[in-house]
Write a protein that holds these residues in place. Sequence first.
Motif, PDB file in Angstrom:
ATOM      1  N   SER A 175     -32.012  16.892  17.566  1.00 39.68           N
ATOM      2  CA  SER A 175     -32.840  18.212  17.732  1.00 39.68           C
ATOM      3  C   SER A 175     -32.584  18.401  15.739  1.00 39.68           C
ATOM      4  O   SER A 175     -31.545  18.564  15.863  1.00 39.68           O
ATOM      5  CB  SER A 175     -33.003  19.101  18.332  1.00 39.68           C
ATOM      6  N   ASN A 177     -32.530  21.791  14.387  1.00 37.74           N
ATOM      7  CA  ASN A 177     -33.075  23.294  13.765  1.00 37.74           C
ATOM      8  C   ASN A 177     -33.471  23.514  12.349  1.00 37.74           C
ATOM      9  O   ASN A 177     -32.242  23.491  11.881  1.00 37.74           O
ATOM     10  CB  ASN A 177     -32.182  23.510  14.681  1.00 37.74           C
ATOM     11  N   ASN A 180     -36.210  29.652   8.287  1.00 37.67           N
ATOM     12  CA  ASN A 180     -37.376  29.545   7.625  1.00 37.67           C
ATOM     13  C   ASN A 180     -36.712  30.884   6.893  1.00 37.67           C
ATOM     14  O   ASN A 180     -35.833  31.098   7.042  1.00 37.67           O
ATOM     15  CB  ASN A 180     -39.081  29.751   7.616  1.00 37.67           C
ATOM     16  N   GLU A 184     -36.837  33.545  10.602  1.00 40.32           N
ATOM     17  CA  GLU A 184     -37.196  32.800  12.092  1.00 40.32           C
ATOM     18  C   GLU A 184     -36.590  31.006  12.379  1.00 40.32           C
ATOM     19  O   GLU A 184     -36.715  30.497  11.292  1.00 40.32           O
ATOM     20  CB  GLU A 184     -38.790  32.641  11.624  1.00 40.32           C
ATOM     21  N   LEU A 185     -36.330  30.746  13.654  1.00 40.88           N
ATOM     22  CA  LEU A 185     -36.521  29.176  14.154  1.00 40.88           C
ATOM     23  C   LEU A 185     -37.649  28.906  13.976  1.00 40.88           C
ATOM     24  O   LEU A 185     -38.255  29.463  14.634  1.00 40.88           O
ATOM     25  CB  LEU A 185     -35.587  29.364  15.131  1.00 40.88           C
ATOM     26  N   GLU A 186     -37.812  27.739  13.456  1.00 40.57           N
ATOM     27  CA  GLU A 186     -38.412  26.974  13.730  1.00 40.57           C
ATOM     28  C   GLU A 186     -38.729  25.658  15.001  1.00 40.57           C
ATOM     29  O   GLU A 186     -37.736  25.274  14.970  1.00 40.57           O
ATOM     30  CB  GLU A 186     -38.808  25.751  11.923  1.00 40.57           C
ATOM     31  N   ASP A 187     -40.090  26.246  15.333  1.00 43.27           N
ATOM     32  CA  ASP A 187     -39.803  24.849  16.526  1.00 43.27           C
ATOM     33  C   ASP A 187     -40.379  23.646  15.982  1.00 43.27           C
ATOM     34  O   ASP A 187     -41.656  23.179  16.039  1.00 43.27           O
ATOM     35  CB  ASP A 187     -40.547  25.300  17.442  1.00 43.27           C
ATOM     36  N   ILE A 188     -39.373  22.391  16.124  1.00 44.15           N
ATOM     37  CA  ILE A 188     -39.718  21.637  15.142  1.00 44.15           C
ATOM     38  C   ILE A 188     -39.702  19.983  16.157  1.00 44.15           C
ATOM     39  O   ILE A 188     -38.461  20.198  16.950  1.00 44.15           O
ATOM     40  CB  ILE A 188     -38.099  20.904  14.157  1.00 44.15           C
ATOM     41  N   ASP A 189     -40.464  19.608  16.745  1.00 45.30           N
ATOM     42  CA  ASP A 189     -40.670  18.499  17.944  1.00 45.30           C
ATOM     43  C   ASP A 189     -40.493  16.871  16.209  1.00 45.30           C
ATOM     44  O   ASP A 189     -40.961  16.284  17.043  1.00 45.30           O
ATOM     45  CB  ASP A 189     -42.407  18.336  18.533  1.00 45.30           C
ATOM     46  N   GLN A 191     -36.837  13.957  16.643  1.00 43.79           N
ATOM     47  CA  GLN A 191     -34.866  14.104  17.640  1.00 43.79           C
ATOM     48  C   GLN A 191     -34.705  12.651  16.261  1.00 43.79           C
ATOM     49  O   GLN A 191     -35.518  11.957  16.615  1.00 43.79           O
ATOM     50  CB  GLN A 191     -34.524  13.825  18.897  1.00 43.79           C
TER      51      GLN A 191
END
Length: 281
Positions: A175, A177, A180, A184-189, A191
């Motif tokens: 994954s 991670n 930005n 803030e943590l970006e939700d990256i879909d 793998q």
Amino acid sequence: MLRSMYSGISGMRNMQTKLDVIGNNIANVNTFGFKKGRTTFQDLVSQQLAGATAPDGNNSGGVNARQVGLGMQLASIDTLHTQGSLQNTNRELDLGISGDGYFVVSDGDTLFYTRAGNFYLDSEGNLVNSQGLQVRQVDDEDSIGNPINFADLLGEDRDDWIDYIESFSIGADGSINIINSDGELEDIDAQIALAKFSNSEGLQKAGNNLYTVSANSGDPRYYAPGTNGAGELVAGTLEMSNVDLSEEFTEMIVAQRGFQANTRIITTSDEILQELVNLKR
């Protein structure tokens, strides 16, 4: 006499092949993700001087066949896909695989597989290897997902995506991670994909630390790292070559002595032939 000479020639020829494989192993002792080669041999067909006979059931026992070997030949040149040690680099885009599996990279048309995980980001945000081949992400077991592009994953323009990223890391499951510029943590879909094969030793070397599918490797299956027997990723490391120098030097001595012994067979046979020629004097 001639049989022994040709046996010696076959031994010399194949000892040279063994030395060629050893030389390539030693040359790649510091090549990331390199898998060493190994030669095995087998005997050639034997000339039968007399066949075997069975016991006659009375007072005569059986007799074994009498055969003269005609030399040796190459049985296989194996690629040993054993795990190499992981070397720490502390670089975010250096990825080692702990366990089974291969990174999947492509030039757009052809898929390649590699254990060398020294990856880079190009100017447009593509995750690529040192040859510019794009790293692929997980889709499903039977097909490869899209190339990994940081700009596309973030929904940003490919010219200024880098201004949007403060930092990033890659997890053991492949994954991505991203933090930005706002912290803030970006939700990256997405793998990073790993490929597995029913017969990894059947893969064909394509140069540049790459392998391709062969008729005997089996079809690739694609998994997320850490699932279905695929290895996990270790960020900040690179897999070293699995070449053991002490073993290679020992095998080099064995091959050298084998070559020398076969030359002695030829010279000894030649001396005997010379004695036969001298009988006519």
